[in-house]
Design an enzyme around this catalytic site. Structure first.
Site, short mmCIF file in Angstrom:
data_model
loop_
_atom_site.label_atom_id
_atom_site.label_comp_id
_atom_site.label_asym_id
_atom_site.label_seq_id
_atom_site.Cartn_x
_atom_site.Cartn_y
_atom_site.Cartn_z
N SER A 105 -9.30 -0.69 -10.12
CA SER A 105 -7.90 -0.78 -10.56
C SER A 105 -7.82 -0.86 -12.07
CB SER A 105 -7.24 -2.03 -9.96
OG SER A 105 -5.98 -2.24 -10.56
N TYR A 136 -2.47 4.00 -14.26
CA TYR A 136 -1.02 4.13 -14.43
C TYR A 136 -0.84 4.81 -15.77
CZ TYR A 136 -0.11 0.57 -10.78
OH TYR A 136 -0.03 -0.13 -9.60
N THR A 182 -1.68 6.71 -10.06
CA THR A 182 -0.67 6.11 -9.19
C THR A 182 0.72 6.54 -9.64
OG1 THR A 182 -2.13 4.26 -8.77
CG2 THR A 182 0.20 3.92 -8.27
N LYS A 214 -1.92 9.27 -6.24
CA LYS A 214 -1.77 8.18 -5.26
C LYS A 214 -0.30 7.80 -5.13
CE LYS A 214 -3.32 3.43 -4.32
NZ LYS A 214 -2.20 2.54 -4.59
N HIS A 234 1.70 2.16 -1.21
CA HIS A 234 1.27 1.01 -2.02
C HIS A 234 1.17 -0.25 -1.14
CE1 HIS A 234 1.02 0.35 -6.55
NE2 HIS A 234 0.74 -0.85 -6.09
C1 LIG Z 1 -2.87 -7.34 -4.18
C2 LIG Z 1 -2.72 -5.87 -4.32
C3 LIG Z 1 -2.87 -5.28 -5.58
C4 LIG Z 1 -2.75 -3.92 -5.73
N1 LIG Z 1 -2.96 -3.37 -6.96
C5 LIG Z 1 -2.88 -2.03 -7.10
C6 LIG Z 1 -3.16 -1.45 -8.35
O1 LIG Z 1 -3.51 -2.12 -9.32
N2 LIG Z 1 -3.04 -0.10 -8.45
C7 LIG Z 1 -2.67 0.69 -7.40
O2 LIG Z 1 -2.56 1.90 -7.54
N3 LIG Z 1 -2.44 0.14 -6.19
C8 LIG Z 1 -2.55 -1.19 -6.02
N4 LIG Z 1 -2.33 -1.73 -4.79
C9 LIG Z 1 -2.09 -0.85 -3.62
C10 LIG Z 1 -3.42 -0.48 -2.94
O3 LIG Z 1 -4.14 0.43 -3.72
C11 LIG Z 1 -3.21 0.17 -1.57
O4 LIG Z 1 -2.33 1.27 -1.70
C12 LIG Z 1 -2.72 -0.76 -0.47
O5 LIG Z 1 -3.21 -2.07 -0.63
C13 LIG Z 1 -3.13 -0.21 0.88
O6 LIG Z 1 -2.66 -0.97 1.91
P1 LIG Z 1 -3.52 -2.10 2.68
O7 LIG Z 1 -3.58 -3.27 1.76
O8 LIG Z 1 -2.66 -2.36 3.88
O9 LIG Z 1 -4.87 -1.56 3.04
C14 LIG Z 1 -2.44 -3.11 -4.61
C15 LIG Z 1 -2.30 -3.69 -3.35
C16 LIG Z 1 -2.45 -5.05 -3.20
C17 LIG Z 1 -2.32 -5.64 -1.83
O1 LIG Z 2 0.31 -5.63 -7.16
C1 LIG Z 2 0.29 -4.41 -7.15
O2 LIG Z 2 0.53 -3.77 -6.13
C2 LIG Z 2 0.00 -3.68 -8.35
O3 LIG Z 2 -0.04 -2.49 -8.23
C3 LIG Z 2 -0.24 -4.30 -9.65
C4 LIG Z 2 -0.30 -3.48 -10.74
C5 LIG Z 2 -0.48 -4.00 -11.99
C6 LIG Z 2 -0.62 -5.35 -12.18
C7 LIG Z 2 -0.58 -6.16 -11.10
C8 LIG Z 2 -0.39 -5.65 -9.83
#
Ligand SMILES: Cc1cc2nc3c(=O)[nH]c(=O)nc-3n(C[C@H](O)[C@H](O)[C@H](O)COP(=O)(O)O)c2cc1C
Ligand SMILES: O=C(O)C(=O)c1ccccc1
Length: 357
Positions: free
Chosen positions: A106, A136, A162, A226, A250
């Protein structure tokens, strides 16, 4: 007792985590309708097995963008691993490398991408671990380009851009809990400027396909978008020369009431008609979920939260166990479906059933 399922890992993680941090990881946007829909989408699908296929030797391995992977499962990018465990992304990277699974780092990681890559290489020097970098696109394109160069230099072999976050989703659990920032001592290390100051990640509603064209001209790495959900956007992605799509809502954290991702796969697969590999994430918790998604046209799936649960439960070992459970379940499901490999699965294996959840 060691957890026997990914759901049991969540229960262990929940006991260990600060409830505010658990809510940040577990929560979704708005009424969390999409968060639930992702699971319900898989539950509505039945697998229709083939028999007497004579497939004594099976493999769960496949290739993604020309590189071998032990599982048709990638670790979707999630922010802030050091909130889950002090070893944070280093532990995740070691576990992923050991299992031969792709880790999508990430942009909001709490460890610099260079250190994550070094930990992965040290954990599995013989197999050249695969890391992708999630981006991003920042309105400051000079800084965005600097990030791309950092990811390339660290050895990342794809960019996951993303595109579902023109604004940040409204996660009401976090509002209720007053969780808005990382605690002192943690920060988004990949947002550190050469001078030492740490930038904030900007979500930008100004982004357009022109930014994807801009990025396309500046990197030779495969670009995976994404968060594409609309079949028309999937077609535009093909036209703009991207290399893959990660069909994602997401994890229900951006637009609440977006559809379950697995339900969209057939339409998106029909639109791209094999011109791009598809990945899908959201609600994958079982080997049967993986097999359903592959049968409907995905080359691989992503898992987000289960990895955070493994990390919170037991650091590197917990993530290793989560990946091992998934691997066993995928292999077992392939066997019961009469399939010898992930590539053999087709939509004939899946039936939609109403009213089953
Ligand atoms: C705590 C958390 C943080 C996430 N942070 C990001 C991120 O920094 N960038 C991003 O593109 N997606 C982020 N996502 C989305 C995940 O990449 C992903 O699409 C999603 O968690 C998939 O679903 P699942 O948790 O049910 O497997 C985040 C999801 C969670 C739960
Ligand atoms: O929490 C998230 O889903 C997420 O995408 C994110 C992105 C940047 C900073 C913290 C969380």
């Amino acid at each position: 007792m060691a957890p026997l399922t990914l759901a049991e890992f969540e229960a262990v993680a929940r006991e260990r985590l600060d409830p505010v941090h658990y809510d940040f990881f577990a929560g979704g946007a708005g009424d969390e309708t999409t968060l639930r829909a992702n699971r319900a989408g898989f539950a509505r699908l039945a697998l229709l097995p083939r028999v007497l296929r004579g497939n004594g030797t099976r493999t769960t391995a496949t290739t993604l963008f020309g590189r071998d992977t032990e599982l048709p499962v990638v670790i979707s990018p999630t922010a802030f691993h050091r909130l889950a465990h002090p070893d944070g992304e280093l532990a995740t990277a070691r576990a992923a490398a050991g299992a031969g699974v792709v880790l999508v780092v990430s942009m909001a990681a709490t460890t610099p991408v260079e250190q994550i890559a070094a930990a992965a290489r040290a954990a599995a020097p013989e197999r050249a671990p695969t890391l992708w970098f999630q981006l991003y696109v920042q309105p400051d394109l000079e800084f965005t380009e600097h990030l791309v160069r950092r990811a390339e230099s660290a050895g990342c072999t794809a960019l996951v851009v993303t595109v579902d976050s023109p604004v940040f989703g409204r996660r009401e659990r976090d509002h209720r809990n007053g969780f808005h920032d990382l605690p002192a001592g943690l920060c988004c290390e990949n947002l550190r400027e050469p001078g030492g100051a740490v930038r904030r990640i900007e979500m930008s509603a100004e982004l357009s396909w022109a930014h994807i064209d801009w990025l396309r001209q500046r990197t030779a790495l495969p670009i995976v978008l994404k968060g594409v959900l609309h079949p028309e956007d999937a077609l535009l992605a093909v036209e703009h020369g991207v290399d893959g799509l990660l069909v994602s809502n997401h994890g229900g954290r951006q637009l609440d009431t977006a559809p379950a991702t697995v339900e969209l796969l057939p339409e998106i697969a029909a639109a791209v008609a094999g011109r791009l590999p598809l990945l899908v994430d959201g609600g994958v918790r079982r080997g049967t979920d993986v097999v359903k998604a592959l049968a409907l046209g995905a080359s691989a799936v992503g898992v987000g939260r289960p990895v955070l649960w493994g990390l919170a439960a037991a650091g590197e070992r917990g993530v290793r166990e989560v990946l091992a459970l998934l691997r066993e379940e995928v292999d077992h499901t392939l066997a019961l479906c009469g399939a010898a490999s992930p590539r053999e699965l087709g939509p004939d294996l899946v039936r939609r059933q109403e009213g089953v959840c």
